[in-house]
Design a protein around this motif. Sequence first.
Motif, PDB file in Angstrom:
ATOM      1  N   GLY A 113     -23.844 -40.464  60.138  1.00 33.93           N
ATOM      2  CA  GLY A 113     -22.995 -41.079  60.242  1.00 33.93           C
ATOM      3  C   GLY A 113     -23.032 -42.454  59.394  1.00 33.93           C
ATOM      4  O   GLY A 113     -22.301 -43.634  59.611  1.00 33.93           O
ATOM      5  N   ASN A 114     -23.846 -42.959  59.074  1.00 36.08           N
ATOM      6  CA  ASN A 114     -24.649 -44.013  58.020  1.00 36.08           C
ATOM      7  C   ASN A 114     -24.344 -43.825  56.820  1.00 36.08           C
ATOM      8  O   ASN A 114     -24.011 -44.489  55.420  1.00 36.08           O
ATOM      9  CB  ASN A 114     -26.131 -43.807  57.972  1.00 36.08           C
ATOM     10  N   ASP A 115     -23.904 -42.257  56.337  1.00 33.24           N
ATOM     11  CA  ASP A 115     -23.175 -42.134  54.681  1.00 33.24           C
ATOM     12  C   ASP A 115     -21.859 -42.747  54.268  1.00 33.24           C
ATOM     13  O   ASP A 115     -21.511 -41.656  55.038  1.00 33.24           O
ATOM     14  CB  ASP A 115     -23.816 -41.173  54.341  1.00 33.24           C
ATOM     15  N   THR A 116     -20.994 -43.205  53.699  1.00 33.44           N
ATOM     16  CA  THR A 116     -19.592 -42.854  54.555  1.00 33.44           C
ATOM     17  C   THR A 116     -18.972 -41.925  53.561  1.00 33.44           C
ATOM     18  O   THR A 116     -17.628 -41.926  54.176  1.00 33.44           O
ATOM     19  CB  THR A 116     -18.883 -44.456  53.483  1.00 33.44           C
ATOM     20  N   GLU A 117     -19.326 -40.970  52.304  1.00 34.98           N
ATOM     21  CA  GLU A 117     -19.307 -39.904  52.142  1.00 34.98           C
ATOM     22  C   GLU A 117     -19.213 -39.263  53.158  1.00 34.98           C
ATOM     23  O   GLU A 117     -18.208 -37.954  53.247  1.00 34.98           O
ATOM     24  CB  GLU A 117     -19.415 -39.190  50.766  1.00 34.98           C
ATOM     25  N   CYS A 118     -19.604 -39.470  54.165  1.00 37.79           N
ATOM     26  CA  CYS A 118     -20.177 -37.519  54.612  1.00 37.79           C
ATOM     27  C   CYS A 118     -18.988 -38.352  56.095  1.00 37.79           C
ATOM     28  O   CYS A 118     -18.484 -37.045  56.482  1.00 37.79           O
ATOM     29  CB  CYS A 118     -21.322 -38.413  55.640  1.00 37.79           C
ATOM     30  N   VAL A 119     -18.907 -39.451  56.294  1.00 39.79           N
ATOM     31  CA  VAL A 119     -17.917 -39.618  57.105  1.00 39.79           C
ATOM     32  C   VAL A 119     -16.337 -39.819  56.479  1.00 39.79           C
ATOM     33  O   VAL A 119     -15.911 -38.422  57.398  1.00 39.79           O
ATOM     34  CB  VAL A 119     -17.994 -41.388  57.835  1.00 39.79           C
ATOM     35  N   GLU A 120     -16.673 -39.731  55.435  1.00 40.98           N
ATOM     36  CA  GLU A 120     -15.109 -38.948  54.834  1.00 40.98           C
ATOM     37  C   GLU A 120     -14.636 -37.736  54.655  1.00 40.98           C
ATOM     38  O   GLU A 120     -14.103 -36.862  54.879  1.00 40.98           O
ATOM     39  CB  GLU A 120     -14.463 -40.108  53.449  1.00 40.98           C
TER      40      GLU A 120
END
Length: 159
Positions: A113-120
């Motif tokens: 959840g702290n990695d914007t690419e993971c969220v995207e």
Amino acid sequence: YMGLHKGYTTTVEAVNDFEIRGALKNIWHDAGMMVKCLYNFTDEEIENYTVGRMNCYMNKSLADSLKRLSRSPIRKLGNHERITGTAALCLQYGISVKSFAPVLYHAINYYDGNDTECVELKNMLINEGLESILINVCGLQKDSLLFKEFYNGYRDYSI
């Protein structure tokens, strides 16, 4: 990515897992065959490289964080990057890319959840599906062999 899925935090922990070590060896074998074709390396040179890499991953003093290695999955799934780029070169030389299915699956499903690419990536998978990721993230054409191999490999692995 597979190591994080299993709860490991370092490369040393991950490569001591039989399934992960096997998946890594399979990918290295296929990538090694491609490198041999592309750059005319000998079997011995390929073997020495893979043994050296495995020794690095198993060396506790060189342990690397899986979280660090896994961040920015969108970039790493890109057309000319580690996963897709290597697989594309393998196919170019007639080498199977079935060994890429586990890492592809876990890269797409990795979540921090702290990695914007993971969220995207997670939002894209939920809202647009695998096909969209293969086209828009991996840069594959829907009618390409690599698209079909990745799509089927992902589906087969996820069962």
